[in-house]
Design a protein around this motif. Structure first.
Motif, PDB file in Angstrom:
ATOM      1  N   LYS A 101      -7.411  11.734  -1.872  1.00 50.02           N
ATOM      2  CA  LYS A 101      -6.087  11.106  -1.853  1.00 50.02           C
ATOM      3  C   LYS A 101      -5.935  10.346  -0.540  1.00 50.02           C
ATOM      4  CE  LYS A 101      -3.431  13.874  -5.124  1.00 50.02           C
ATOM      5  NZ  LYS A 101      -2.165  14.597  -5.381  1.00 50.02           N
ATOM      6  N   LEU A 102      -5.005   9.385  -0.552  1.00 47.80           N
ATOM      7  CA  LEU A 102      -4.820   8.488   0.577  1.00 47.80           C
ATOM      8  C   LEU A 102      -3.350   8.487   0.984  1.00 47.80           C
ATOM      9  CD1 LEU A 102      -6.112   6.209   2.376  1.00 47.80           C
ATOM     10  CD2 LEU A 102      -5.505   4.616   0.537  1.00 47.80           C
ATOM     11  N   VAL A 103      -3.094   8.797   2.256  1.00 46.18           N
ATOM     12  CA  VAL A 103      -1.730   8.751   2.789  1.00 46.18           C
ATOM     13  C   VAL A 103      -1.694   7.696   3.892  1.00 46.18           C
ATOM     14  CG1 VAL A 103       0.137  10.002   3.937  1.00 46.18           C
ATOM     15  CG2 VAL A 103      -1.349  11.191   2.293  1.00 46.18           C
ATOM     16  N   LEU A 104      -0.834   6.709   3.731  1.00 43.26           N
ATOM     17  CA  LEU A 104      -0.719   5.604   4.679  1.00 43.26           C
ATOM     18  C   LEU A 104       0.654   5.641   5.325  1.00 43.26           C
ATOM     19  CD1 LEU A 104      -2.259   2.846   2.393  1.00 43.26           C
ATOM     20  CD2 LEU A 104      -3.438   4.197   4.144  1.00 43.26           C
ATOM     21  N   ILE A 105       0.683   5.694   6.650  1.00 42.85           N
ATOM     22  CA  ILE A 105       1.931   5.717   7.397  1.00 42.85           C
ATOM     23  C   ILE A 105       2.049   4.408   8.165  1.00 42.85           C
ATOM     24  CG2 ILE A 105       3.303   6.948   9.117  1.00 42.85           C
ATOM     25  CD1 ILE A 105       1.618   9.455   8.456  1.00 42.85           C
ATOM     26  N   ALA A 106       2.961   3.548   7.738  1.00 45.13           N
ATOM     27  CA  ALA A 106       3.170   2.239   8.373  1.00 45.13           C
ATOM     28  C   ALA A 106       1.835   1.554   8.666  1.00 45.13           C
ATOM     29  CB  ALA A 106       3.980   2.403   9.660  1.00 45.13           C
ATOM     30  N   PRO A 107       1.004   1.327   7.635  1.00 46.39           N
ATOM     31  CA  PRO A 107      -0.353   0.826   7.871  1.00 46.39           C
ATOM     32  C   PRO A 107      -0.415  -0.660   8.191  1.00 46.39           C
ATOM     33  CG  PRO A 107       0.059   0.923   5.534  1.00 46.39           C
ATOM     34  CD  PRO A 107       1.267   1.521   6.196  1.00 46.39           C
ATOM     35  N   ASP A 108      -1.393  -1.027   9.020  1.00 44.81           N
ATOM     36  CA  ASP A 108      -1.783  -2.425   9.138  1.00 44.81           C
ATOM     37  C   ASP A 108      -2.558  -2.793   7.872  1.00 44.81           C
ATOM     38  OD1 ASP A 108      -0.665  -2.424  11.642  1.00 44.81           O
ATOM     39  OD2 ASP A 108      -2.558  -2.264  12.716  1.00 44.81           O
ATOM     40  N   LEU A 109      -2.759  -4.096   7.670  1.00 42.31           N
ATOM     41  CA  LEU A 109      -3.452  -4.546   6.460  1.00 42.31           C
ATOM     42  C   LEU A 109      -4.292  -5.764   6.792  1.00 42.31           C
ATOM     43  CD1 LEU A 109      -3.884  -4.411   3.373  1.00 42.31           C
ATOM     44  CD2 LEU A 109      -1.792  -5.785   3.120  1.00 42.31           C
ATOM     45  N   SER A 110      -5.605  -5.650   6.647  1.00 44.87           N
ATOM     46  CA  SER A 110      -6.485  -6.779   6.947  1.00 44.87           C
ATOM     47  C   SER A 110      -6.203  -7.932   5.996  1.00 44.87           C
ATOM     48  CB  SER A 110      -7.955  -6.352   6.825  1.00 44.87           C
ATOM     49  OG  SER A 110      -8.265  -5.953   5.502  1.00 44.87           O
ATOM     50  N   GLY A 111      -6.146  -9.149   6.551  1.00 49.11           N
ATOM     51  CA  GLY A 111      -5.893 -10.340   5.752  1.00 49.11           C
ATOM     52  C   GLY A 111      -4.427 -10.640   5.520  1.00 49.11           C
ATOM     53  N   PHE A 112      -3.541  -9.748   5.946  1.00 46.56           N
ATOM     54  CA  PHE A 112      -2.106  -9.957   5.730  1.00 46.56           C
ATOM     55  C   PHE A 112      -1.597 -11.075   6.644  1.00 46.56           C
ATOM     56  CE2 PHE A 112       2.299  -8.969   7.025  1.00 46.56           C
ATOM     57  CZ  PHE A 112       2.928  -9.033   5.789  1.00 46.56           C
ATOM     58  N   PRO A 113      -0.775 -11.992   6.118  1.00 43.77           N
ATOM     59  CA  PRO A 113      -0.242 -13.087   6.942  1.00 43.77           C
ATOM     60  C   PRO A 113       0.954 -12.623   7.772  1.00 43.77           C
ATOM     61  CG  PRO A 113       0.526 -13.324   4.686  1.00 43.77           C
ATOM     62  CD  PRO A 113      -0.405 -12.141   4.684  1.00 43.77           C
ATOM     63  N   TYR A 114       0.681 -12.112   8.952  1.00 42.09           N
ATOM     64  CA  TYR A 114       1.747 -11.613   9.821  1.00 42.09           C
ATOM     65  C   TYR A 114       2.672 -12.753  10.240  1.00 42.09           C
ATOM     66  CZ  TYR A 114      -0.598  -7.104  10.101  1.00 42.09           C
ATOM     67  OH  TYR A 114      -1.159  -5.891   9.786  1.00 42.09           O
ATOM     68  N   SER A 115       3.910 -12.414  10.512  1.00 33.35           N
ATOM     69  CA  SER A 115       4.921 -13.401  10.843  1.00 33.35           C
ATOM     70  C   SER A 115       4.660 -14.049  12.201  1.00 33.35           C
ATOM     71  CB  SER A 115       6.306 -12.747  10.866  1.00 33.35           C
ATOM     72  OG  SER A 115       6.389 -11.809  11.936  1.00 33.35           O
ATOM     73  N   LYS A 116       5.271 -15.204  12.391  1.00 36.00           N
ATOM     74  CA  LYS A 116       5.169 -15.909  13.668  1.00 36.00           C
ATOM     75  C   LYS A 116       5.691 -15.042  14.802  1.00 36.00           C
ATOM     76  CE  LYS A 116       6.903 -20.010  16.100  1.00 36.00           C
ATOM     77  NZ  LYS A 116       7.787 -21.201  16.004  1.00 36.00           N
ATOM     78  N   GLU A 117       6.779 -14.316  14.558  1.00 32.98           N
ATOM     79  CA  GLU A 117       7.381 -13.466  15.587  1.00 32.98           C
ATOM     80  C   GLU A 117       6.417 -12.355  16.002  1.00 32.98           C
ATOM     81  OE1 GLU A 117      10.413 -15.666  13.465  1.00 32.98           O
ATOM     82  OE2 GLU A 117       8.806 -14.322  12.749  1.00 32.98           O
ATOM     83  N   PHE A 118       5.756 -11.751  15.016  1.00 32.68           N
ATOM     84  CA  PHE A 118       4.810 -10.680  15.316  1.00 32.68           C
ATOM     85  C   PHE A 118       3.623 -11.221  16.119  1.00 32.68           C
ATOM     86  CE2 PHE A 118       1.050  -8.140  14.409  1.00 32.68           C
ATOM     87  CZ  PHE A 118       1.504  -6.852  14.669  1.00 32.68           C
ATOM     88  N   MET A 119       3.079 -12.343  15.709  1.00 31.31           N
ATOM     89  CA  MET A 119       1.929 -12.912  16.391  1.00 31.31           C
ATOM     90  C   MET A 119       2.277 -13.333  17.819  1.00 31.31           C
ATOM     91  SD  MET A 119      -0.370 -12.400  14.212  1.00 31.31           S
ATOM     92  CE  MET A 119      -1.712 -13.222  15.075  1.00 31.31           C
ATOM     93  N   THR A 194      -2.353   7.150  -3.926  1.00 33.91           N
ATOM     94  CA  THR A 194      -1.902   6.748  -2.596  1.00 33.91           C
ATOM     95  C   THR A 194      -0.425   7.065  -2.393  1.00 33.91           C
ATOM     96  OG1 THR A 194      -3.516   4.935  -2.584  1.00 33.91           O
ATOM     97  CG2 THR A 194      -1.693   4.776  -1.024  1.00 33.91           C
ATOM     98  N   CYS A 195      -0.095   7.490  -1.174  1.00 35.02           N
ATOM     99  CA  CYS A 195       1.290   7.674  -0.764  1.00 35.02           C
ATOM    100  C   CYS A 195       1.533   6.784   0.451  1.00 35.02           C
ATOM    101  CB  CYS A 195       1.557   9.134  -0.416  1.00 35.02           C
ATOM    102  SG  CYS A 195       3.257   9.466   0.132  1.00 35.02           S
ATOM    103  N   PHE A 196       2.547   5.942   0.376  1.00 31.44           N
ATOM    104  CA  PHE A 196       2.873   4.984   1.433  1.00 31.44           C
ATOM    105  C   PHE A 196       4.180   5.427   2.087  1.00 31.44           C
ATOM    106  CE2 PHE A 196       2.165   0.503   2.855  1.00 31.44           C
ATOM    107  CZ  PHE A 196       3.300   0.358   3.636  1.00 31.44           C
ATOM    108  N   ILE A 197       4.115   5.782   3.391  1.00 28.08           N
ATOM    109  CA  ILE A 197       5.266   6.288   4.131  1.00 28.08           C
ATOM    110  C   ILE A 197       5.664   5.263   5.190  1.00 28.08           C
ATOM    111  CG2 ILE A 197       6.141   8.137   5.595  1.00 28.08           C
ATOM    112  CD1 ILE A 197       4.100  10.010   4.302  1.00 28.08           C
TER     113      ILE A 197
END
Length: 249
Positions: A101-119, A194-197
């Motif tokens: 099983k997979l538990v994800l807590i506020a995960p990053d994500l490869s390939g995700f288009p992060y916002s201008k503010e975040f970058m 998967t559980c996404f927290i």
């Protein structure tokens, strides 16, 4: 195995992977509770905590595979926080047979288009290098951490971030390698339950990442009231309750 780890409890193996700027102390309040039911395994990722710094391009997926082989684990539950969640997601896509099983807590994500503010925020931290105090000031002033920095865990958060950021200047390279295509393009292929927290007070990019994970066939979502990007430190009881409910379901 050259990576540092600590094991507590017995039973089903649960591997805990910390967030960026952190180490196994990310799980200070979570691991002891999980250890009452499971074999809780908290490790320091390469270049963090007591683990050695990278001497070449980091392969975190390869590290996790070697780590499980070292512990003779054919299968385990993966719990990943932030960058630890990105590693867990990529590993589950690459080696689904090794993840129960997979538990994800506020995960990053490869390939995700992060916002201008975040970058721009990330670039401002990098631009402050090598002034660790200034880097820490910019990073921890983010909305990502407004809850934890107003909590009793402020000192632990600051100490952990300062130590691991300072250690990064010992790395031979900050480069890392990830599977292709990126997980952002393959979430529909994620076959592991998967559980996404996510903390309700986390930044908008993380809520957008949560929407991306709706492509996962077998997933449940949990939102924690009053939590930001560090619910592991501020809301450990809720984290443990949701993990346990998910594992025992």
């Amino acid at each position: 195995m050259d990576l540092y780890y600590e094991i507590s409890g017995e039973g089903k193996p649960v591997i805990l992977m910390h967030s960026g700027g952190a180490d196994r102390r990310d799980w200070t309040f979570v691991a002891p509770v999980l250890a009452e039911r499971y074999r809780a395994i908290a490790w320091d990722g390469r270049g963090c905590g007591k683990s050695p710094s990278p001497t070449e391009t980091a392969d975190y997926i390869g590290d996790l595979r070697a780590f499980m082989d070292h512990l003779q684990l054919e299968e385990a539950v993966l719990v990943g926080h932030s960058i630890g969640g990105q590693i867990a997601t990529e590993f589950a896509l690459t080696y689904p047979q090794r993840v129960s099983k997979l538990v994800l807590i506020a995960p990053d994500l490869s390939g995700f288009p992060y916002s201008k503010e975040f970058m721009e925020w990330m670039e401002s931290i990098r631009s402050a290098a090598p002034d660790i105090e200034r880097m820490m000031e910019i990073s921890l002033a983010s909305a990502s951490y407004r809850v934890v920095m107003a909590s009793p865990q402020r000192e632990l958060m600051t100490e952990m971030w300062k130590y691991n950021t300072g250690k990064m200047f010992e790395w031979a390279t900050w480069e890392s390698v990830w599977p292709k295509p990126p997980a952002f393009e393959r979430l529909g292929e994620l076959s592991v339950p998967t559980c996404f927290i996510l903390g309700k007070e986390d930044v908008p990019d993380l809520h957008r990442i949560a929407e991306c994970f709706r492509a996962v066939p077998d997933i449940r979502f949990v939102e924690i009231e009053g939590a930001d990007h560090k619910p592991t430190l501020t809301h450990p009881e809720e984290i443990c309750r949701h993990i346990t409910e998910f594992l025992e379901d």
